[in-house]
Motif scaffolding. Structure first.
Motif, PDB file in Angstrom:
ATOM      1  N   GLY A 102      34.346  77.012 -11.673  1.00 13.81           N
ATOM      2  CA  GLY A 102      33.134  76.708 -10.920  1.00 13.81           C
ATOM      3  C   GLY A 102      32.685  77.967 -10.204  1.00 13.81           C
ATOM      4  O   GLY A 102      33.233  79.049 -10.436  1.00 13.81           O
ATOM      5  N   GLU A 103      31.683  77.829  -9.365  1.00  8.75           N
ATOM      6  CA  GLU A 103      31.133  79.001  -8.669  1.00  8.75           C
ATOM      7  C   GLU A 103      31.642  79.029  -7.235  1.00  8.75           C
ATOM      8  O   GLU A 103      31.252  78.201  -6.410  1.00  8.75           O
ATOM      9  N   THR A 119      24.875  83.324   2.472  1.00  8.69           N
ATOM     10  CA  THR A 119      25.474  82.246   3.267  1.00  8.69           C
ATOM     11  C   THR A 119      24.773  80.907   3.030  1.00  8.69           C
ATOM     12  O   THR A 119      25.427  79.866   2.915  1.00  8.69           O
ATOM     13  N   GLU A 120      23.459  80.933   2.930  1.00  9.40           N
ATOM     14  CA  GLU A 120      22.719  79.665   2.768  1.00  9.40           C
ATOM     15  C   GLU A 120      22.952  79.018   1.399  1.00  9.40           C
ATOM     16  O   GLU A 120      22.612  77.856   1.199  1.00  9.40           O
ATOM     17  N   GLU A 121      23.548  79.766   0.467  1.00  6.62           N
ATOM     18  CA  GLU A 121      23.818  79.198  -0.870  1.00  6.62           C
ATOM     19  C   GLU A 121      25.185  78.511  -0.922  1.00  6.62           C
ATOM     20  O   GLU A 121      25.521  77.901  -1.934  1.00  6.62           O
ATOM     21  N   LEU A 122      25.985  78.641   0.130  1.00  2.00           N
ATOM     22  CA  LEU A 122      27.383  78.184   0.085  1.00  2.00           C
ATOM     23  C   LEU A 122      27.669  77.053   1.063  1.00  2.00           C
ATOM     24  O   LEU A 122      26.970  76.889   2.074  1.00  2.00           O
ATOM     25  N   THR A 123      28.706  76.299   0.746  1.00  2.00           N
ATOM     26  CA  THR A 123      29.242  75.310   1.671  1.00  2.00           C
ATOM     27  C   THR A 123      30.767  75.351   1.597  1.00  2.00           C
ATOM     28  O   THR A 123      31.317  76.140   0.814  1.00  2.00           O
ATOM     29  N   VAL A 155      32.215  77.460  -1.580  1.00  2.19           N
ATOM     30  CA  VAL A 155      31.692  77.150  -2.924  1.00  2.19           C
ATOM     31  C   VAL A 155      30.166  77.078  -2.887  1.00  2.19           C
ATOM     32  O   VAL A 155      29.571  76.803  -1.841  1.00  2.19           O
ATOM     33  N   ARG A 156      29.563  77.338  -4.052  1.00  2.00           N
ATOM     34  CA  ARG A 156      28.101  77.228  -4.132  1.00  2.00           C
ATOM     35  C   ARG A 156      27.707  75.770  -3.997  1.00  2.00           C
ATOM     36  O   ARG A 156      28.398  74.882  -4.521  1.00  2.00           O
ATOM     37  N   LYS A 157      26.615  75.505  -3.326  1.00  2.00           N
ATOM     38  CA  LYS A 157      26.128  74.135  -3.147  1.00  2.00           C
ATOM     39  C   LYS A 157      25.671  73.549  -4.487  1.00  2.00           C
ATOM     40  O   LYS A 157      25.304  74.287  -5.407  1.00  2.00           O
ATOM     41  N   ASN A 158      25.671  72.246  -4.555  1.00  2.00           N
ATOM     42  CA  ASN A 158      25.088  71.492  -5.680  1.00  2.00           C
ATOM     43  C   ASN A 158      25.666  71.888  -7.047  1.00  2.00           C
ATOM     44  O   ASN A 158      24.975  72.435  -7.907  1.00  2.00           O
ATOM     45  N   GLY A 161      27.798  68.885  -2.866  1.00  2.00           N
ATOM     46  CA  GLY A 161      26.367  68.753  -2.545  1.00  2.00           C
ATOM     47  C   GLY A 161      25.960  69.834  -1.560  1.00  2.00           C
ATOM     48  O   GLY A 161      26.379  70.987  -1.697  1.00  2.00           O
ATOM     49  N   ASP A 162      25.156  69.466  -0.559  1.00  2.00           N
ATOM     50  CA  ASP A 162      24.709  70.434   0.454  1.00  2.00           C
ATOM     51  C   ASP A 162      25.671  70.532   1.630  1.00  2.00           C
ATOM     52  O   ASP A 162      25.650  71.515   2.366  1.00  2.00           O
ATOM     53  N   GLU A 163      26.495  69.496   1.799  1.00  2.19           N
ATOM     54  CA  GLU A 163      27.355  69.421   2.981  1.00  2.19           C
ATOM     55  C   GLU A 163      28.803  69.804   2.640  1.00  2.19           C
ATOM     56  O   GLU A 163      29.212  69.706   1.481  1.00  2.19           O
TER      57      GLU A 163
END
Lengths: 208, 219
Positions: free
Chosen positions: B157-158, B132-136, B179-182, B209-211
């Motif tokens: 993309g990822e 979860t922390e890898e995604l936004t 989606v994966r962040k960054n 990005g992160d958001e």
């Protein structure tokens, strides 16, 4: 193709009803029906033997013609299988095989009551999902050979038990390494049931 | 009593998707985390929206990954060439009575069709599950107006849930993607105006990005 076979079955049956006493050069209409429970013991390296477990099924056959001790008829059987290996079969719970075949048998009377009858036959086969399905079936053919024993209890009724080798070949579209696995099946079919001679009373009446 | 009879009728007459029984599709998929480590015991399923109600409830094949994260098997495809197939991993697992909470998010690939399967093989060999922390979130805004339809939407993309290729006017296709962040993801689609059937193609890159990101389609 399937419809033609069904019409042929019905047509020949109806014609036999009308012409039951026709006799020519020893050829006779011979109306005997047979209803059996069939249990197939599947073997070999194929999906029927390795990925499914047989529950069994019913067979109905109809002796149409006889010539001396030879008998010709048509039969249909429906066999149900439980899927035991979801990785090979997908999310199917059951499959069923339908075999529609013609056969030729030869009668060896052992005594007044017991008759042994070797048979060979073959015809159309299909594999469906679940017990009844309207999805696209896997089509193929069957070849069968075996021995049936018939024990007469009354004039019109007899019991039978049989052991048959049944070979199926089916169409399949998949990667080459799985073609053999899904395209063939072989089994020893153990069967038991009842025979009814439909025209027994009327023939008896004519003899008087 | 009625329910029992209905259930009996379903069992006797078959329910769910219609299969093409003379074909078997093969899948050979490895499920890994974002570092490439295998994930054993992940539940994988191919399914179809057999009642066209937005719910992929018609299972074609399912199973758990082995110790090496691999799962291999075969299934008969749906009879219809145009049936949309979904591949999902880490969804609700009917094999487990008390599922252990997993650190990985649900994965879904929506929009596979029979024509995407080359030589009877599923065109996916690896699935990456993300924590979860890898995604936004990537929220796609569909063009305003009932006359606009998004055709042939596809992504690269990822993603944790992504659309392989499909039309977004279908009620079961999501406009909310994980989606994966960054990273930069690309979107390919065309917007069709059903009033005059005019179509405009789009190839867009969206920076993530992160958001969470909101992206209007066809603007």
């Amino acid at each position: 193709m399937k419809k033609y076979i069904l019409f042929l079955l019905l047509g020949v049956g109806a014609f036999a009803q009308q012409q039951r006493d026709s006799v020519g050069n020893g050829l006779k209409w011979n109306r005997k029906v047979r209803l059996e429970y069939v249990f197939p013991v599947q073997f070999g390296d194929n999906s029927h033997a390795k990925s499914q477990k047989a529950i069994g099924g019913l067979a109905f056959s109809y002796d149409l013609l006889s010539y001396r001790k030879f008998h010709f008829g048509l039969g249909i059987q429906r066999l149900i299988f439980d899927v035991t290996d979801g990785a090979a079969m997908g999310a199917l719970s059951n499959t069923n095989d339908t075999n529609l075949y013609s056969y030729l048998g030869y009668e060896f009377p052992i005594n007044d009551r017991l008759t042994l009858r070797p048979e060979i036959g073959g015809g159309y086969s299909r594999v469906d999902r679940d017990i009844v399905s309207y999805a696209e079936a896997q089509d193929g053919y069957n070849l069968r050979a075996g021995l049936r024993a018939e024990l007469r209890r009354r004039k019109a009724i007899s019991f039978n038990a049989g052991l048959f080798f049944n070979y199926n070949r089916f169409e399949i579209n998949t990667v080459p390494e799985y073609v053999d696995y899904f395209s063939q099946a072989q089994s020893l079919q153990i069967s038991a049931g009842i025979n009814i001679k439909l025209d027994h009373k009327k023939r008896k009446h004519k003899k008087r | 009593m009625k329910k029992k009879l209905l259930l009996l009728a379903f069992v006797a007459f078959g329910c769910g998707p219609d299969f093409d029984m003379d074909t078997r599709l093969v899948y050979d998929i490895r499920v890994v985390d974002s570092q490439g480590a295998p994930i054993p015991g992940a539940y994988l399923e191919f399914s179809v929206d057999d009642y066209d109600d937005g719910y992929f409830g018609g299972s074609l094949a399912n199973g758990l990954t082995g110790a090496d994260g691999h799962i291999r098997g075969l299934f008969p495809p749906p009879s219809s060439q145009n049936e949309i197939i979904q591949l999902s991993v880490n969804g609700s697992n009917p094999f487990s009575q008390n599922p252990t909470p997993t650190p990985f998010e649900y994965y879904a690939l929506i929009g596979l069709k029979r024509s995407d399967f080359v030589d009877y093989r599923v065109p996916v060999t690896q699935v990456i599950l993300y924590r979860t922390e890898e995604l936004t979130d990537l929220e796609l805004l569909l063009p305003q107006g009932p006359q606009f339809v998004i055709d042939e939407f596809s992504t690269t993309g990822e993603f944790s849930n992504r659309v392989y290729t499909a039309s977004l006017q279908h009620n079961y296709l999501t406009s909310h993607l994980r989606v994966r962040k960054n990273q930069a993801v690309t979107l390919h689609y065309s917007v069709r105006n059903t009033d005059n059937n005019a179509s405009v193609e789009y190839d867009e890159t969206v920076e993530i990005g992160d958001e969470p990101v909101t992206h209007p389609l066809g603007s």
